[in-house]
Design a protein around this motif. Structure first.
Motif, PDB file in Angstrom:
ATOM      1  N   ASN A 189       2.776   0.338  -5.927  1.00 16.94           N
ATOM      2  CA  ASN A 189       2.629   0.128  -7.306  1.00 16.94           C
ATOM      3  C   ASN A 189       3.651   0.447  -8.376  1.00 16.94           C
ATOM      4  O   ASN A 189       3.780  -0.533  -9.397  1.00 16.94           O
ATOM      5  N   ILE A 190       4.332   1.428  -8.083  1.00 17.75           N
ATOM      6  CA  ILE A 190       5.153   1.727  -9.253  1.00 17.75           C
ATOM      7  C   ILE A 190       6.568   0.911  -9.235  1.00 17.75           C
ATOM      8  O   ILE A 190       7.228   0.741 -10.245  1.00 17.75           O
ATOM      9  N   ALA A 191       6.950   0.678  -8.181  1.00 16.67           N
ATOM     10  CA  ALA A 191       8.066  -0.101  -7.714  1.00 16.67           C
ATOM     11  C   ALA A 191       8.054  -1.513  -8.292  1.00 16.67           C
ATOM     12  O   ALA A 191       8.784  -2.021  -8.983  1.00 16.67           O
ATOM     13  N   ALA A 192       6.772  -1.991  -8.198  1.00 13.88           N
ATOM     14  CA  ALA A 192       6.562  -3.527  -8.732  1.00 13.88           C
ATOM     15  C   ALA A 192       6.504  -3.224 -10.324  1.00 13.88           C
ATOM     16  O   ALA A 192       7.101  -4.379 -10.791  1.00 13.88           O
ATOM     17  N   LEU A 193       5.591  -2.255 -10.762  1.00 13.44           N
ATOM     18  CA  LEU A 193       5.576  -2.198 -12.102  1.00 13.44           C
ATOM     19  C   LEU A 193       7.039  -2.113 -12.946  1.00 13.44           C
ATOM     20  O   LEU A 193       7.201  -2.848 -13.985  1.00 13.44           O
ATOM     21  N   HIS A 194       8.030  -1.307 -12.468  1.00 15.60           N
ATOM     22  CA  HIS A 194       9.169  -0.993 -13.251  1.00 15.60           C
ATOM     23  C   HIS A 194      10.063  -2.009 -12.845  1.00 15.60           C
ATOM     24  O   HIS A 194      11.207  -2.157 -13.484  1.00 15.60           O
ATOM     25  N   LEU A 195      10.037  -2.758 -11.636  1.00 10.73           N
ATOM     26  CA  LEU A 195      10.944  -3.855 -11.419  1.00 10.73           C
ATOM     27  C   LEU A 195      10.681  -5.266 -11.808  1.00 10.73           C
ATOM     28  O   LEU A 195      11.333  -6.430 -11.534  1.00 10.73           O
ATOM     29  N   GLY A 196       9.384  -5.239 -12.437  1.00 15.16           N
ATOM     30  CA  GLY A 196       8.723  -6.488 -12.933  1.00 15.16           C
ATOM     31  C   GLY A 196       8.343  -7.429 -11.776  1.00 15.16           C
ATOM     32  O   GLY A 196       8.503  -8.777 -12.153  1.00 15.16           O
ATOM     33  N   LEU A 197       7.652  -7.085 -10.949  1.00 13.63           N
ATOM     34  CA  LEU A 197       7.336  -7.629  -9.548  1.00 13.63           C
ATOM     35  C   LEU A 197       5.642  -7.633  -9.434  1.00 13.63           C
ATOM     36  O   LEU A 197       5.151  -6.463 -10.199  1.00 13.63           O
ATOM     37  N   ARG A 198       5.099  -8.477  -8.934  1.00 18.45           N
ATOM     38  CA  ARG A 198       3.775  -8.270  -8.538  1.00 18.45           C
ATOM     39  C   ARG A 198       3.537  -7.361  -7.234  1.00 18.45           C
ATOM     40  O   ARG A 198       4.535  -7.178  -6.557  1.00 18.45           O
ATOM     41  N   GLU A 199       2.532  -6.734  -7.491  1.00 18.54           N
ATOM     42  CA  GLU A 199       2.365  -5.808  -6.113  1.00 18.54           C
ATOM     43  C   GLU A 199       2.582  -6.386  -4.720  1.00 18.54           C
ATOM     44  O   GLU A 199       2.834  -6.260  -3.746  1.00 18.54           O
ATOM     45  N   ALA A 200       2.150  -7.930  -4.769  1.00 17.86           N
ATOM     46  CA  ALA A 200       2.243  -8.539  -3.574  1.00 17.86           C
ATOM     47  C   ALA A 200       3.565  -8.838  -3.073  1.00 17.86           C
ATOM     48  O   ALA A 200       3.841  -9.261  -1.821  1.00 17.86           O
ATOM     49  N   GLN A 201       4.509  -8.762  -3.937  1.00 16.82           N
ATOM     50  CA  GLN A 201       6.035  -8.691  -3.830  1.00 16.82           C
ATOM     51  C   GLN A 201       6.790  -7.686  -3.033  1.00 16.82           C
ATOM     52  O   GLN A 201       7.785  -7.944  -2.601  1.00 16.82           O
ATOM     53  N   VAL A 202       5.910  -6.475  -3.083  1.00 17.60           N
ATOM     54  CA  VAL A 202       6.638  -5.264  -2.608  1.00 17.60           C
ATOM     55  C   VAL A 202       5.834  -4.870  -1.370  1.00 17.60           C
ATOM     56  O   VAL A 202       4.544  -4.585  -1.310  1.00 17.60           O
ATOM     57  N   ARG A 203       6.475  -4.701  -0.371  1.00 21.34           N
ATOM     58  CA  ARG A 203       5.822  -3.974   0.968  1.00 21.34           C
ATOM     59  C   ARG A 203       6.661  -2.755   1.207  1.00 21.34           C
ATOM     60  O   ARG A 203       8.008  -2.419   0.954  1.00 21.34           O
ATOM     61  N   VAL A 204       5.868  -1.795   1.415  1.00 19.78           N
ATOM     62  CA  VAL A 204       6.417  -0.231   1.684  1.00 19.78           C
ATOM     63  C   VAL A 204       5.818   0.061   3.131  1.00 19.78           C
ATOM     64  O   VAL A 204       4.865  -0.036   3.670  1.00 19.78           O
ATOM     65  N   ILE A 205       7.013   0.314   3.909  1.00 22.26           N
ATOM     66  CA  ILE A 205       6.734   0.804   5.328  1.00 22.26           C
ATOM     67  C   ILE A 205       7.044   2.224   5.362  1.00 22.26           C
ATOM     68  O   ILE A 205       8.390   2.460   5.126  1.00 22.26           O
ATOM     69  N   CYS A 206       6.230   3.072   5.987  1.00 23.83           N
ATOM     70  CA  CYS A 206       6.374   4.399   5.939  1.00 23.83           C
ATOM     71  C   CYS A 206       6.246   4.753   7.686  1.00 23.83           C
ATOM     72  O   CYS A 206       4.785   4.672   8.065  1.00 23.83           O
ATOM     73  N   LYS A 207       7.036   5.097   8.461  1.00 20.89           N
ATOM     74  CA  LYS A 207       7.014   5.539   9.800  1.00 20.89           C
ATOM     75  C   LYS A 207       6.694   6.986   9.843  1.00 20.89           C
ATOM     76  O   LYS A 207       6.037   7.475   9.335  1.00 20.89           O
ATOM     77  N   ASP A 208       7.665   7.499  10.663  1.00 21.08           N
ATOM     78  CA  ASP A 208       7.661   8.851  10.923  1.00 21.08           C
ATOM     79  C   ASP A 208       8.326   9.808   9.714  1.00 21.08           C
ATOM     80  O   ASP A 208       9.267   9.190   8.992  1.00 21.08           O
ATOM     81  N   VAL A 209       7.549  10.796   9.361  1.00 23.50           N
ATOM     82  CA  VAL A 209       8.398  11.635   8.318  1.00 23.50           C
ATOM     83  C   VAL A 209       8.423  13.024   8.554  1.00 23.50           C
ATOM     84  O   VAL A 209       7.597  13.623   9.099  1.00 23.50           O
ATOM     85  N   GLY A 210       9.843  13.430   8.190  1.00 29.18           N
ATOM     86  CA  GLY A 210      10.138  14.653   8.797  1.00 29.18           C
ATOM     87  C   GLY A 210       9.930  15.556   7.817  1.00 29.18           C
ATOM     88  O   GLY A 210      10.943  16.331   7.548  1.00 29.18           O
ATOM     89  N   GLY A 211       8.524  16.066   7.603  1.00 27.89           N
ATOM     90  CA  GLY A 211       8.211  17.208   6.695  1.00 27.89           C
ATOM     91  C   GLY A 211       8.302  16.740   5.462  1.00 27.89           C
ATOM     92  O   GLY A 211       8.915  15.790   5.091  1.00 27.89           O
ATOM     93  N   SER A 212       7.221  17.299   4.599  1.00 31.53           N
ATOM     94  CA  SER A 212       7.210  16.914   3.118  1.00 31.53           C
ATOM     95  C   SER A 212       6.663  17.998   2.306  1.00 31.53           C
ATOM     96  O   SER A 212       7.474  18.412   1.247  1.00 31.53           O
TER      97      SER A 212
END
Length: 418
Positions: free
Chosen positions: A239-262
């Motif tokens: 949502n935020i990447a699309a908002l500030h890069l002037g894109l539609r949400e459908a133009q942005v795909r986020v892939i999150c696989k393993d996360v080494g702690g958070s």
């Protein structure tokens, strides 16, 4: 205390499907990870992928007078050196406020500092190269002319007339204030033994095995951005990447696989991550950013920087009559995006005195801008401060009237059936 076991064949509250107390719970992904089959952002390699490192301000507060990158641009492997002024044509700034936190304010924050650096570690330029090593070598040959400014570092003097205002457009260094009044604290304290104390909590942060990492891949032919990121909130990133890069949400795909702690530090949006998205779009190729340990300490959100004065009223029989707190916290020069930097102080107000029957409670929390790294919430938001203040005051009250600390708690705990 006697615990009567439930009759044979019946289920206790600990037998609920969502309860893991007293049970060994195997990690479902353990075999895969032990076999080296984890898929982390740092492992990712894409065709034409470049690496970015950020030149960061050595000053807590300084004007950026000039950046000379001519030598660095000619070095082997260097693809581009980008300043905040150049990048703002690709990505818009943001303001970390929420409408339900009335009065919260913050200044616009850029992906890379424009004109002024506001904490030691804020990025002032991005160096993009064929390898991280080449980018780091080039960074050593960039010269920045800074004009050092007075830094705001003490939350106790942040509103003094002699203290500079970090963002003049905001009027002062107060980001947020909340007050709460319940009952009649003054009357309750007047007829009680009163104990007061100051509680000071130093800044710290969550330290993950895997540092923050992102690969952004802008596909110009399809006008689509793919972001590979170790994050707790992939839909928020989209949502935020699309908002500030002037894109539609459908133009942005986020892939999150393993996360080494958070521990909560990867649930926010960081300026250098936003810069990485924008650099990919600007340069039309995949860009990888992986923070090193020094960057992690300087740029991962800090938390729990509080100075809290507390008071408690107690009768000779151990009855707690009132709590009162005045909490100060310093958050850095910007409110963190998008969850803001006011939630922790707000939670302290909500939680002090929590387990005890206390009809009289007065609290004030003030959140101040400082020229330090940004601060926000992570694991157990506000609880360590609130619990330490509450239980510290109860211990002091018990000592004041000569009562056992366990007994004073027993007499004031909210009953299970209340």
């Amino acid at each position: 205390m006697t615990v009567t076991p439930p009759p044979a064949g019946t289920l206790s509250v600990l037998d609920r499907p969502n309860s893991y107390i007293g049970k060994t719970v195997p990690r479902p992904n353990l075999d895969r990870l032990l076999q080296g089959r984890g898929q982390y952002v740092s492992d990712l390699e894409l065709p034409r992928m470049a690496h970015v490192v950020f030149l960061r301000s050595p000053y807590a507060h300084a004007k950026i007078v000039a950046i000379d990158a001519d030598v660095a641009k000619r070095m082997s492997g260097v693809i581009s050196i980008v300043t905040g002024r150049e990048l703002e044509a690709v990505i818009t700034p943001w303001v970390g406020v929420l409408s339900h936190l009335k009065g919260l304010k913050s200044a616009p924050q850029h992906a890379i500092a424009v004109d002024r650096a506001c904490w030691q570690g804020e990025a002032v330029a991005a160096i993009v190269a064929t390898s991280r090593a080449a980018a780091e070598d080039a960074m050593e040959h960039i010269s920045v002319d800074y004009e050092e400014l007075e830094a705001v570092t003490d939350m106790r003097t942040a509103l003094d007339p002699a203290t500079p205002v970090i963002h003049p457009s905001l009027g002062d260094n107060l980001a947020f204030e909340r007050t709460l009044n319940a009952g009649d604290v003054d009357h309750a304290l007047f007829g009680s033994e009163v104990v007061e104390a100051d509680f000071v909590f130093g800044r710290h942060t969550g330290v993950t095995l895997e540092p923050r990492a992102v690969v952004a891949d802008w596909n110009a032919a399809e006008a689509r951005l793919t972001i590979y990121q170790g994050t707790q909130a992939p839909h928020m990133v989209q949502n935020i990447a699309a908002l500030h890069l002037g894109l539609r949400e459908a133009q942005v795909r986020v892939i999150c696989k393993d996360v080494g702690g958070s521990f909560g530090i990867k649930v926010h949006i960081y300026a250098d991550e936003m810069a990485t998205y924008a650099l990919s779009k600007l340069l039309r190729r995949p860009i990888k950013f992986v923070a090193d340990r020094v960057e992690s300490f300087n740029t991962d959100i800090h938390a729990r920087d509080h100075r809290c004065r507390g008071r408690i009223g107690v009768r000779p029989d151990g009855t707690i009559t009132a709590f009162e707190i005045d909490d100060l916290t310093g958050i850095g020069p910007y409110s963190m995006y998008p969850r803001t930097s006011a939630i922790e102080a707000n939670q302290v107000v909500n939680l002090v005195g929590g387990p005890y029957v206390t009809p009289n409670y007065r609290a004030r929390a003030r959140v101040f801008f400082q020229n330090k790294n940004v601060m926000c919430q992570y694991r157990a938001v506000g609880h360590p401060i609130a619990c330490s203040v509450t239980e510290g005051l109860v211990d002091l009250a018990a000592a004041k009237i000569g009562m056992d600390p366990v007994e004073i708690r027993r007499r004031n705990l909210i009953a299970d059936d209340a």
